[in-house]
Design a protein around this motif. Structure first.
Motif, PDB file in Angstrom:
ATOM      1  N   THR A  67      -6.559   7.054   0.065  1.00 46.66           N
ATOM      2  CA  THR A  67      -5.846   6.247   1.053  1.00 46.66           C
ATOM      3  C   THR A  67      -6.743   5.148   1.608  1.00 46.66           C
ATOM      4  OG1 THR A  67      -4.494   8.163   1.618  1.00 46.66           O
ATOM      5  CG2 THR A  67      -4.532   6.358   3.207  1.00 46.66           C
ATOM      6  N   ALA A  68      -8.016   5.460   1.834  1.00 48.98           N
ATOM      7  CA  ALA A  68      -8.954   4.449   2.342  1.00 48.98           C
ATOM      8  C   ALA A  68      -9.087   3.287   1.365  1.00 48.98           C
ATOM      9  CB  ALA A  68     -10.315   5.084   2.609  1.00 48.98           C
ATOM     10  N   PHE A  69      -9.139   3.587   0.080  1.00 46.76           N
ATOM     11  CA  PHE A  69      -9.235   2.560  -0.955  1.00 46.76           C
ATOM     12  C   PHE A  69      -7.989   1.673  -0.926  1.00 46.76           C
ATOM     13  CE2 PHE A  69      -8.571   0.976  -5.252  1.00 46.76           C
ATOM     14  CZ  PHE A  69      -9.827   0.522  -5.610  1.00 46.76           C
ATOM     15  N   VAL A 117     -19.921  -8.269  -3.327  1.00 47.74           N
ATOM     16  CA  VAL A 117     -18.889  -9.051  -2.655  1.00 47.74           C
ATOM     17  C   VAL A 117     -17.883  -9.558  -3.693  1.00 47.74           C
ATOM     18  CG1 VAL A 117     -18.444 -11.208  -1.412  1.00 47.74           C
ATOM     19  CG2 VAL A 117     -20.287  -9.696  -0.670  1.00 47.74           C
ATOM     20  N   ALA A 118     -18.367  -9.983  -4.844  1.00 47.39           N
ATOM     21  CA  ALA A 118     -17.482 -10.498  -5.894  1.00 47.39           C
ATOM     22  C   ALA A 118     -16.566  -9.418  -6.443  1.00 47.39           C
ATOM     23  CB  ALA A 118     -18.308 -11.106  -7.018  1.00 47.39           C
ATOM     24  N   SER A 119     -17.038  -8.189  -6.495  1.00 53.60           N
ATOM     25  CA  SER A 119     -16.221  -7.099  -7.054  1.00 53.60           C
ATOM     26  C   SER A 119     -15.805  -6.097  -5.980  1.00 53.60           C
ATOM     27  CB  SER A 119     -16.987  -6.404  -8.174  1.00 53.60           C
ATOM     28  OG  SER A 119     -18.181  -5.862  -7.683  1.00 53.60           O
ATOM     29  N   TRP A 120     -15.553  -6.568  -4.772  1.00 47.92           N
ATOM     30  CA  TRP A 120     -15.207  -5.694  -3.651  1.00 47.92           C
ATOM     31  C   TRP A 120     -13.980  -4.844  -3.945  1.00 47.92           C
ATOM     32  CZ3 TRP A 120     -10.499  -6.002  -1.195  1.00 47.92           C
ATOM     33  CH2 TRP A 120      -9.748  -7.152  -1.420  1.00 47.92           C
ATOM     34  N   MET A 121     -13.038  -5.356  -4.720  1.00 48.83           N
ATOM     35  CA  MET A 121     -11.797  -4.615  -4.989  1.00 48.83           C
ATOM     36  C   MET A 121     -12.038  -3.327  -5.759  1.00 48.83           C
ATOM     37  SD  MET A 121      -9.141  -7.493  -6.247  1.00 48.83           S
ATOM     38  CE  MET A 121      -9.670  -9.156  -6.015  1.00 48.83           C
ATOM     39  N   LEU A 122     -13.091  -3.301  -6.562  1.00 49.42           N
ATOM     40  CA  LEU A 122     -13.349  -2.169  -7.447  1.00 49.42           C
ATOM     41  C   LEU A 122     -14.377  -1.195  -6.890  1.00 49.42           C
ATOM     42  CD1 LEU A 122     -13.434  -4.184 -10.779  1.00 49.42           C
ATOM     43  CD2 LEU A 122     -11.536  -2.851  -9.852  1.00 49.42           C
ATOM     44  N   LEU A 123     -14.997  -1.535  -5.763  1.00 48.23           N
ATOM     45  CA  LEU A 123     -16.015  -0.663  -5.182  1.00 48.23           C
ATOM     46  C   LEU A 123     -15.374   0.579  -4.565  1.00 48.23           C
ATOM     47  CD1 LEU A 123     -18.312  -3.287  -3.434  1.00 48.23           C
ATOM     48  CD2 LEU A 123     -18.717  -2.103  -5.590  1.00 48.23           C
ATOM     49  N   PRO A 124     -16.106   1.693  -4.542  1.00 48.02           N
ATOM     50  CA  PRO A 124     -15.566   2.900  -3.906  1.00 48.02           C
ATOM     51  C   PRO A 124     -15.356   2.674  -2.405  1.00 48.02           C
ATOM     52  CG  PRO A 124     -17.631   3.367  -5.069  1.00 48.02           C
ATOM     53  CD  PRO A 124     -17.418   1.900  -5.129  1.00 48.02           C
ATOM     54  N   PRO A 125     -14.401   3.389  -1.806  1.00 49.54           N
ATOM     55  CA  PRO A 125     -14.192   3.242  -0.361  1.00 49.54           C
ATOM     56  C   PRO A 125     -15.443   3.679   0.399  1.00 49.54           C
ATOM     57  CG  PRO A 125     -12.900   5.071  -1.222  1.00 49.54           C
ATOM     58  CD  PRO A 125     -13.532   4.389  -2.394  1.00 49.54           C
ATOM     59  N   GLY A 181       0.815  -1.219   0.000  1.00 54.32           N
ATOM     60  CA  GLY A 181       0.000   0.000   0.000  1.00 54.32           C
ATOM     61  C   GLY A 181       0.844   1.261   0.000  1.00 54.32           C
ATOM     62  N   THR A 182       1.938   1.260   0.760  1.00 51.45           N
ATOM     63  CA  THR A 182       2.814   2.434   0.833  1.00 51.45           C
ATOM     64  C   THR A 182       3.492   2.718  -0.499  1.00 51.45           C
ATOM     65  OG1 THR A 182       3.184   2.036   3.179  1.00 51.45           O
ATOM     66  CG2 THR A 182       4.778   3.430   2.059  1.00 51.45           C
ATOM     67  N   VAL A 183       3.891   1.678  -1.197  1.00 45.83           N
ATOM     68  CA  VAL A 183       4.534   1.872  -2.506  1.00 45.83           C
ATOM     69  C   VAL A 183       3.556   2.551  -3.467  1.00 45.83           C
ATOM     70  CG1 VAL A 183       5.425   0.659  -4.538  1.00 45.83           C
ATOM     71  CG2 VAL A 183       6.253   0.056  -2.266  1.00 45.83           C
ATOM     72  N   LEU A 184       2.309   2.098  -3.493  1.00 43.50           N
ATOM     73  CA  LEU A 184       1.323   2.740  -4.368  1.00 43.50           C
ATOM     74  C   LEU A 184       1.090   4.188  -3.972  1.00 43.50           C
ATOM     75  CD1 LEU A 184      -0.793   2.807  -6.612  1.00 43.50           C
ATOM     76  CD2 LEU A 184      -2.426   1.898  -4.979  1.00 43.50           C
ATOM     77  N   LEU A 185       0.953   4.453  -2.681  1.00 44.36           N
ATOM     78  CA  LEU A 185       0.725   5.830  -2.234  1.00 44.36           C
ATOM     79  C   LEU A 185       1.919   6.724  -2.536  1.00 44.36           C
ATOM     80  CD1 LEU A 185      -1.106   5.161   1.145  1.00 44.36           C
ATOM     81  CD2 LEU A 185      -2.104   6.058  -0.965  1.00 44.36           C
TER      82      LEU A 185
END
Length: 191
Positions: free
Chosen positions: A106-108, A156-164, A90-94
């Motif tokens: 950051t929440a995402f 639930v299946a697409s939790w990664m793409l949902l808004p924070p 997460g830190t590398v992406l930020l």
């Protein structure tokens, strides 16, 4: 300090960290070139998933019999390893995001890196460290092609793409993080 260096080398952390940084920089360059529209979650999720898959190889050591002879208990060490890897991804992406294009909040990043590391840890328990990457890869692939998240199962299946802040996304990531980290800490990687 020497034990930490030896641990990092045995878990292939330098190579994994290099892969995480390279993938984040490459996707950051794509974002600057207009690879995804503003607010498009696919690029940051791709960075986080790639990072989680890269560090997954370190969830098993070179020799399980040798690992079991360590003087320090494995449960806290395994849990710390998973949590630290999630924080690094997460830190590398930020960090890459701070130097260039804003891709995600950051929440995402926190939610997705925690959930993906839980998936990786669960993959290590079920398949071993060398195949721990398969669970996040399969879930990411499915979520990219899943129907629009209108019902609870598709959310639930697409939790990664949902808004924070989306309840289904947050709870799915939390459950994956807790269950995956706990299972890996207690059981360790599959032989």
């Amino acid at each position: 300090m020497r034990w930490l260096t030896l641990y990092a080398r045995s878990r292939q952390i330098p190579a994994s960290l290099a892969a995480v940084v390279i993938s984040a920089v490459a996707v950051g360059a794509l974002a600057r070139d207009g690879g995804g529209g503003p607010g498009d979650p696919r690029l940051p999720v791709l960075v986080l998933a790639t990072g989680a898959m890269a560090v997954s190889i370190g969830l098993s050591g070179q020799d399980l019999a040798l690992d079991r002879t360590a003087a320090i208990r494995w449960v806290p060490r395994r849990a710390a390893h998973v949590l630290l890897c999630g924080a690094v991804v997460g830190t590398v992406l930020l960090t890459v995001q701070a130097m260039g294009e804003d891709m995600a909040t950051t929440a995402f990043v926190v939610r997705d890196s925690a959930g993906l590391m839980g998936l990786v840890a669960l993959g290590a328990v079920l398949s071993g460290g060398q195949y721990a990457w398969t669970l996040p890869f399969a879930w990411l692939s499915f979520s990219f092609f899943a129907p629009p998240p209108t019902s609870a199962p598709t959310q639930v299946a697409s939790w990664m793409l949902l808004p924070p802040g989306t309840a289904a996304g947050t709870w799915t990531a939390l459950v994956l993080a807790v269950v995956g980290t706990a299972a890996y800490a207690v059981a360790g990687p599959r032989r």
